[in-house]
Design a protein around this motif. Structure first.
Motif, short mmCIF file in Angstrom:
data_model
loop_
_atom_site.label_atom_id
_atom_site.label_comp_id
_atom_site.label_asym_id
_atom_site.label_seq_id
_atom_site.Cartn_x
_atom_site.Cartn_y
_atom_site.Cartn_z
N HIS A 354 0.84 -1.20 0.00
CA HIS A 354 0.00 0.00 0.00
C HIS A 354 0.87 1.25 0.00
CE1 HIS A 354 -2.94 2.98 1.47
NE2 HIS A 354 -3.83 2.19 0.90
N ARG A 358 1.00 3.99 -3.09
CA ARG A 358 0.69 5.39 -2.83
C ARG A 358 1.79 6.30 -3.37
NH1 ARG A 358 -0.49 6.35 3.24
NH2 ARG A 358 1.75 5.96 3.32
N ARG A 359 3.03 5.90 -3.20
CA ARG A 359 4.14 6.70 -3.72
C ARG A 359 4.12 6.73 -5.25
NH1 ARG A 359 9.08 4.49 0.17
NH2 ARG A 359 8.45 5.59 2.08
N SER A 361 1.51 6.35 -7.24
CA SER A 361 0.38 7.13 -7.73
C SER A 361 0.65 8.62 -7.59
CB SER A 361 -0.90 6.75 -6.99
OG SER A 361 -0.82 7.09 -5.62
N ALA A 362 1.43 9.02 -6.59
CA ALA A 362 1.76 10.44 -6.42
C ALA A 362 2.58 10.95 -7.60
CB ALA A 362 2.52 10.64 -5.11
#
Length: 407
Positions: A354, A358-359, A361-362
């Motif tokens: 996760h 998240r990284r 997608s940033a």
């Protein structure tokens, strides 16, 4: 660099000194022709590259010559010297300021490397059943636009009409993008001092990862030379800057495309030449095997799905390129037919997966298309393998989670 063929120089006047220096240095044998005879000379001489001295009134000749060159295979570099107007899509701009033949030699060598790469791919294509990507390579290109002046929004729109644009308002932000993305060009616009511009270009020239990148400077005179073969000063209105920078960007995008195709050939056709990730078929095979082995031997396996707006197909491709660059060697993924990208994280628990997703997608969120004002904001879902899972059940649960997250 050796090449199969001479350099064809097109002009209605005598050779400039810096072009004559190519012949005198015996690096590139140069054959002269005039504008009227140039298209026929291309077909008869079979040059490795074409240089053309473009002056006012030559526009019809340039268009005709560019069309002839486009039909050649492998890729035939076309360098337009000191053109004042808007160039054809395949004419690389070159300003002969200073009359330094070394800049021209570097530009030619960079272009000839692309020609050699194209010839290599064409020679090896019969080894596997894959098709060379069709269409304009620029449609998949991504450009880093750096600036904070009044022209920045107009430049973003002008480049966004034909390529993906990653914006940066500072050199520090630009550096992060350079380290995390596959870029096909850098445009340094106004808003920075000459000292900052010089420092930025020096850093690019000293890093071998960026040395072949097209770099377009729009707001400063270049007072010294840099080891950047595709560095060019292009001024004027944003549409003209974008149009004349695009041939350099297109050539780099083509080089990247050919490099991915060559890797696909080396991998037996299991890599997608457009995205750099696995093909859908190869992913299904490897994922089923990874699930089977993890269940048998124990350990962790997690999967992330990045789903995008179906009206923005470019976002999926951009994400796939980012993932192919940033994911770990033990991980694998593929661009799916539903517009999503799925990545498998080997030996990874849910919490770690996760955090990684998240990284990633940033990074994806920073690309936009100036024409449509679309951004690459993915809907991300993450899940981990449980003892009762199969490859199919895990993917089905992942898609269901994504549907709930989207709604």
């Amino acid at each position: 660099m050796s090449q199969a063929g001479p350099i064809l120089f097109v002009s209605d006047a005598e050779r400039p000194a810096f072009v004559a220096a190519l012949d005198e240095a015996r690096l590139f044998p140069v054959v002269d022709t005039d504008w009227t005879s140039a298209p026929r000379a291309v077909e008869e001489v079979q040059p490795a590259a074409v240089l053309a001295a473009v002056h006012a009134g030559h526009e019809p000749h340039v268009t005709r010559l560019a069309k002839t060159i486009t039909a050649q295979s492998p890729y035939l570099p076309f360098v337009a010297l000191d053109a004042a107007g808007t160039l054809p899509h395949n004419a690389l701009p070159f300003s002969s300021r200073g009359g330094n033949p070394d800049r021209l030699i570097a530009r030619l060598r960079a272009a000839l490397r692309v020609r050699t790469l194209h010839a290599t791919v064409l020679r090896r294509l019969p080894e596997v059943k894959i098709a060379l990507p069709q269409g304009d390579p620029a449609r998949d290109a991504t450009v880093l636009l750096i600036g904070r002046g009044a022209a920045y929004p107009a430049l973003s729109v002008a480049f966004g009409e034909c390529v993906g644009v990653v914006g940066a308002l500072s050199i520090e932000a630009a550096a992060k993008h350079l380290n995390t993305r596959d870029l096909d060009g850098v445009v340094l616009a106004e808003g920075f001092t000459a000292r900052v511009t010089d420092a930025f270009l020096t850093v690019l020239a000293e890093d071998t990862r960026f040395r072949s990148l097209p770099v377009v400077v729009t707001a400063h005179q270049l007072t010294q030379s840099y080891d950047l073969p595709n560095l060019e000063l292009i001024t004027g209105e944003p549409p003209r800057i974008a149009a004349n920078a695009l041939p350099l960007i297109r050539q780099h995008a083509m080089e990247a495309q050919l490099s991915r195709t060559l890797r696909s050939i080396d991998a037996g056709g299991w890599l997608d030449p457009r995205s750099g990730l696995l093909t859908v078929e190869a992913f299904a095979r490897d994922f089923a095997k990874a699930v089977e082995q993890t269940l048998a031997r124990g350990g962790g396996l997690s999967v992330a799905r990045f789903a995008f707006d179906p009206n923005n197909p470019r976002a999926q491709l951009d994400a796939a390129r980012i993932l192919s660059r940033l994911m770990r060697q033990m991980d694998f993924g593929a661009a799916q037919k539903d517009g999503s990208v799925i990545v498998v994280f080997a030996e990874t628990d849910f919490r770690t997966a996760h955090m990684i997703a998240r990284r990633l997608s940033a990074v994806m969120r920073h690309t936009s298309n100036g024409k449509h004002e679309m951004r690459s904001d993915p809907v991300v879902s993450v899940d981990s393998l449980s003892p009762s899972d199969t490859a199919r059940s895990l993917l089905a649960r992942l898609s269901a989670d994504a549907s709930r997250a989207a709604s």
